[in-house]
Design a protein around this motif. Structure first.
Motif, PDB file in Angstrom:
ATOM      1  N   UNK A 129       0.832  -1.209   0.000  1.00 39.58           N
ATOM      2  CA  UNK A 129       0.000   0.000   0.000  1.00 39.58           C
ATOM      3  C   UNK A 129       0.865   1.258   0.000  1.00 39.58           C
ATOM      4  N   UNK A 130       1.932   1.246   0.830  1.00 41.72           N
ATOM      5  CA  UNK A 130       2.845   2.405   0.846  1.00 41.72           C
ATOM      6  C   UNK A 130       3.476   2.599  -0.521  1.00 41.72           C
TER       7      UNK A 130
ATOM      8  N   UNK B 189       1.742   6.151  -7.280  1.00 38.96           N
ATOM      9  CA  UNK B 189       0.680   6.992  -7.841  1.00 38.96           C
ATOM     10  C   UNK B 189       1.055   8.470  -7.815  1.00 38.96           C
ATOM     11  N   UNK B 190       1.882   8.851  -6.835  1.00 35.40           N
ATOM     12  CA  UNK B 190       2.272  10.254  -6.706  1.00 35.40           C
ATOM     13  C   UNK B 190       3.488  10.615  -7.552  1.00 35.40           C
ATOM     14  N   UNK B 191       4.072   9.631  -8.215  1.00 31.96           N
ATOM     15  CA  UNK B 191       5.302   9.851  -8.977  1.00 31.96           C
ATOM     16  C   UNK B 191       5.009  10.127 -10.446  1.00 31.96           C
ATOM     17  N   UNK B 192       5.916  10.860 -11.077  1.00 32.45           N
ATOM     18  CA  UNK B 192       5.800  11.122 -12.513  1.00 32.45           C
ATOM     19  C   UNK B 192       6.251   9.892 -13.290  1.00 32.45           C
TER      20      UNK B 192
ATOM     21  N   UNK C 101      15.303  -0.878   2.570  1.00 31.47           N
ATOM     22  CA  UNK C 101      16.715  -0.541   2.357  1.00 31.47           C
ATOM     23  C   UNK C 101      17.119  -0.373   0.891  1.00 31.47           C
ATOM     24  N   UNK C 102      16.161  -0.126   0.014  1.00 33.05           N
ATOM     25  CA  UNK C 102      16.407   0.210  -1.399  1.00 33.05           C
ATOM     26  C   UNK C 102      17.066  -0.935  -2.177  1.00 33.05           C
ATOM     27  N   UNK C 103      16.891  -2.166  -1.699  1.00 28.25           N
ATOM     28  CA  UNK C 103      17.400  -3.319  -2.446  1.00 28.25           C
ATOM     29  C   UNK C 103      16.830  -3.333  -3.853  1.00 28.25           C
ATOM     30  N   UNK C 104      15.567  -2.946  -3.985  1.00 32.77           N
ATOM     31  CA  UNK C 104      14.873  -3.051  -5.265  1.00 32.77           C
ATOM     32  C   UNK C 104      14.908  -1.760  -6.069  1.00 32.77           C
ATOM     33  N   UNK C 105      15.706  -0.809  -5.651  1.00 33.73           N
ATOM     34  CA  UNK C 105      15.846   0.429  -6.416  1.00 33.73           C
ATOM     35  C   UNK C 105      15.463   1.646  -5.605  1.00 33.73           C
ATOM     36  N   UNK C 106      15.851   2.809  -6.112  1.00 32.00           N
ATOM     37  CA  UNK C 106      15.664   4.056  -5.376  1.00 32.00           C
ATOM     38  C   UNK C 106      14.283   4.656  -5.568  1.00 32.00           C
ATOM     39  N   UNK C 107      13.601   4.302  -6.659  1.00 27.43           N
ATOM     40  CA  UNK C 107      12.361   4.974  -7.014  1.00 27.43           C
ATOM     41  C   UNK C 107      11.213   3.968  -7.110  1.00 27.43           C
ATOM     42  N   UNK C 108      10.022   4.332  -6.656  1.00 29.79           N
ATOM     43  CA  UNK C 108       8.897   3.392  -6.718  1.00 29.79           C
ATOM     44  C   UNK C 108       8.495   3.026  -8.142  1.00 29.79           C
ATOM     45  N   UNK C 109       8.827   3.887  -9.095  1.00 28.39           N
ATOM     46  CA  UNK C 109       8.442   3.645 -10.490  1.00 28.39           C
ATOM     47  C   UNK C 109       9.456   2.812 -11.261  1.00 28.39           C
ATOM     48  N   UNK C 110      10.657   2.584 -10.706  1.00 26.86           N
ATOM     49  CA  UNK C 110      11.707   1.945 -11.491  1.00 26.86           C
ATOM     50  C   UNK C 110      11.986   2.759 -12.748  1.00 26.86           C
ATOM     51  N   UNK C 111      12.190   2.067 -13.860  1.00 29.18           N
ATOM     52  CA  UNK C 111      12.460   2.770 -15.121  1.00 29.18           C
ATOM     53  C   UNK C 111      11.188   3.273 -15.803  1.00 29.18           C
TER      54      UNK C 111
ATOM     55  N   UNK D 212       9.489   5.535 -14.466  1.00 28.47           N
ATOM     56  CA  UNK D 212       9.566   6.964 -14.200  1.00 28.47           C
ATOM     57  C   UNK D 212      10.627   7.629 -15.052  1.00 28.47           C
ATOM     58  N   UNK D 213      11.812   7.042 -15.035  1.00 29.86           N
ATOM     59  CA  UNK D 213      12.923   7.591 -15.808  1.00 29.86           C
ATOM     60  C   UNK D 213      13.882   6.472 -16.127  1.00 29.86           C
ATOM     61  N   UNK D 214      14.281   6.381 -17.379  1.00 30.61           N
ATOM     62  CA  UNK D 214      15.247   5.350 -17.749  1.00 30.61           C
ATOM     63  C   UNK D 214      16.636   5.758 -17.273  1.00 30.61           C
ATOM     64  N   UNK D 215      17.555   4.814 -17.339  1.00 31.89           N
ATOM     65  CA  UNK D 215      18.938   5.160 -17.023  1.00 31.89           C
ATOM     66  C   UNK D 215      19.466   6.148 -18.062  1.00 31.89           C
ATOM     67  N   UNK D 216      20.489   6.902 -17.683  1.00 30.25           N
ATOM     68  CA  UNK D 216      21.129   7.834 -18.610  1.00 30.25           C
ATOM     69  C   UNK D 216      22.158   7.094 -19.455  1.00 30.25           C
ATOM     70  N   UNK D 217      22.074   7.252 -20.756  1.00 34.23           N
ATOM     71  CA  UNK D 217      23.095   6.712 -21.654  1.00 34.23           C
ATOM     72  C   UNK D 217      24.272   7.685 -21.626  1.00 34.23           C
ATOM     73  N   UNK D 218      25.364   7.258 -20.995  1.00 35.26           N
ATOM     74  CA  UNK D 218      26.504   8.161 -20.805  1.00 35.26           C
ATOM     75  C   UNK D 218      27.761   7.448 -21.301  1.00 35.26           C
TER      76      UNK D 218
END
Length: 557
Positions: free
Chosen positions: A11-12, A18-21, A60-70, A72-78
């Motif tokens: 639920x959290x 839902x609140x994320x872009x 503890x962010x084992x599954x990533x920093x953002x609730x949307x994963x990619x 929300x935003x893909x990784x940066x191609x650098x």
């Protein structure tokens, strides 16, 4: 964790999701099947592992920093790039940006990495060969010509003379009219890993740490989005370490820099978000994924429980990944495309924030335009075609991946304990410095590399084209060759630049830098003034070498 706690966690997560872009994209399979943005234990089931696994975007962010994963935003191609002179590399950067690259990553040549000018006798034959030659701020102007630094995130892989390179970058941005406070990017600056693995240092540890502390203070006060430290495990792994050693030595170095920031009186919730990490992605697919997941979990726990970070951002481990250069082979080099794709996919499934994919010919020479394009488009295929961005941490809950994650974490904790045991004052920094002084890190990496090499020679480990399936119909590759004319022209331009500058101003600014180095104040502003006067990389580093001396690695037998 019981079923009720798991349901509360879901639920959290849903509320945060839902609140994320989220991106406007098709998040269905190739066959059109709708997929959920995250998966977890079936409703009503207990799972004791969930306390360690958690949900995306939650400690503890084992599954990533953002609730949307990619989603929300893909990784940066650098893509890491640099060769020849500033004009050559500027053209490559424009190709990268025009082909989907989201940021720049500067590779410097060996003279620049060692704080020497192109006309230094010790630079002979090396100018422009493993990266771009940068002698002064004017070269930074040429490097980023028609590339607005205020709008492009820029990473610079340099540690020994990182601060001189940084101030030249600032001068180039000033000359473009950029708002310096809006700059965003990353400077490697990680001197610990130089003593441990890469060996590109200038001074003894203490003055290097002073410069890093000054840089951390300057960025926290003036350029809040800029990351002054990228703690690097890449070079540790390339030197032959195991995955667990790479993780542990890198995070230990990171803890050392946290201790440095705290010793300067900086607020951890302010400066810790400016620390980023740089990892290798090697060929053992699942081990690498587990390594990345364990890294996030360990960092979050230590930052919260040991160093007192209170905010999520201060507990986040954000990292860039580069595929393993050491895995590339000169034999049958076209197979390197496959190796790189597998390593890149592991980085993505591990949740990398940005990614560089190596080119197939990098074991032979700098990449050609064609091989650089293949490397770049490898990321585009992963991002656009295979559905890997649809679900956050899609391997979360896998019995194998979770067991590997736990195992690597446990191995890392054992290494942390050994480092702290070496410390005369109980700090991680003290243990790192003692380990460097005693050659402990170098010996541990050498033992791991030797063990792997033995397995290769016995045929217990296989490398296609090297110790198995060595027959091939492939011919030789056309490779990029940097002409000696690059060095001649770079030295000519440098001589002309020195003849045109205000020599009195250069001398005054260098003298002011020396005076500052004898005190306790920050060295950033006096070094910035020297760069504005077109003092060269070699001149700035030379006056500090005279004051602080040069580091000499103790002989080991």
């Amino acid at each position: 964790m019981d079923a009720e706690q798991i349901a509360d966690g879901r639920t959290r997560w849903q509320q945060r999701y839902d609140a994320s872009r989220r991106r406007e994209a098709d998040f269905t399979t190739l066959s059109g099947t709708e997929v959920e943005p995250v998966y977890g234990p079936p409703e009503g089931y207990d799972d004791p592992r969930m306390e360690r696994i958690g949900w995306p975007g939650e400690f503890p962010f084992t599954r990533g920093l953002y609730p949307t994963g990619y989603r929300g935003r893909t990784w940066t191609i650098r893509q890491f790039a640099g060769f020849g002179n500033a004009e050559d590399t500027n053209a490559r950067y424009k190709m990268i940006l025009n082909s989907g690259g989201g940021g720049l990553s500067v590779a410097f040549d060996m003279p620049t990495l060692m704080g020497r000018d192109s006309d230094d006798p010790k630079s002979l034959g090396e100018v422009g060969h493993c990266g771009v030659a940068i002698d002064s701020a004017a070269d930074m102007d040429r490097l980023f010509k028609d590339i607005p630094l205020q709008d492009v995130t820029t990473s610079m892989t340099i540690s020994g003379p990182a601060v001189p390179a940084f101030v030249m970058y600032l001068v180039a941005a000033e000359r473009q009219g950029a708002d310096i406070t809006k700059l965003n990017g990353t400077l490697q600056t990680d001197i610990f890993k130089e003593y441990i693995a890469q060996k590109e240092w200038l001074f003894p540890p203490e003055p290097h740490l002073r410069l890093i502390g000054d840089l951390m203070e300057y960025c926290a006060a003036n350029i809040p989005a800029y990351k002054p430290l990228s703690v690097s495990g890449y070079h540790i792994r390339e030197a032959g370490s195991t995955a667990a050693q790479e993780l542990a030595y890198t995070l230990a170095d990171g803890f050392g820099y946290v201790e440095l920031g705290l010793s300067r009186g900086l607020d951890i919730d302010t400066f810790a978000p400016g620390l980023s990490f740089f990892f290798d992605s090697h060929l053992d697919f699942f081990e690498e994924i587990a390594k990345f997941r364990a890294s996030r979990r360990i960092w979050a726990r230590w930052l919260r429980d040991v160093y007192g970070a209170k905010t999520d951002k201060a507990q986040w481990l954000r990292f860039h990944t580069q595929t393993a250069g050491v895995s590339l082979t000169a034999q049958q080099p076209t197979l390197n495309v496959v190796r790189t794709a597998v390593e890149a996919l592991a980085a993505v499934l591990g949740g990398t924030n940005s990614l560089h994919t190596n080119a197939l010919d990098e074991t032979l020479a700098l990449p050609t335009d064609q091989s650089a394009e293949i490397a770049l488009r490898t990321q585009s295929v992963l991002m656009e075609e295979i559905g890997v961005t649809n679900v956050a941490d899609p391997l979360g809950g896998s019995w194998y991946v979770e067991a590997l994650t736990d195992k690597i974490e446990a191995e890392a904790e054992e290494i942390f304990a050994r480092i702290k045991e070496m410390s005369p004052d109980g700090t991680m920094t003290g243990g790192i410095l003692r380990g460097i002084e005693d050659g402990w890190f170098m010996a541990e990496i050498a033992d791991a590399a030797f063990e792997y090499q033995q397995k290769l020679e016995k045929g217990e480990k296989k490398i296609v084209g090297v110790n198995t399936q060595t027959d091939t119909v492939s011919g030789q590759l056309e490779i990029l060759r940097v002409s000696h004319e690059v060095e001649i022209e770079q030295c000519r331009v440098l001589a002309a630049r020195k003849a045109q500058r205000d020599e009195d101003l250069v001398r005054r600014t260098l003298s002011a830098l020396v005076e500052a180095s004898r005190g306790t104040g920050s060295l950033i502003e006096p070094m910035l003034e020297a760069a504005r006067a077109e003092a060269t990389m070699g001149e700035i580093c030379h006056v500090l070498r005279i004051e602080w001396g040069e580091y000499r690695e103790p002989a080991r037998f």
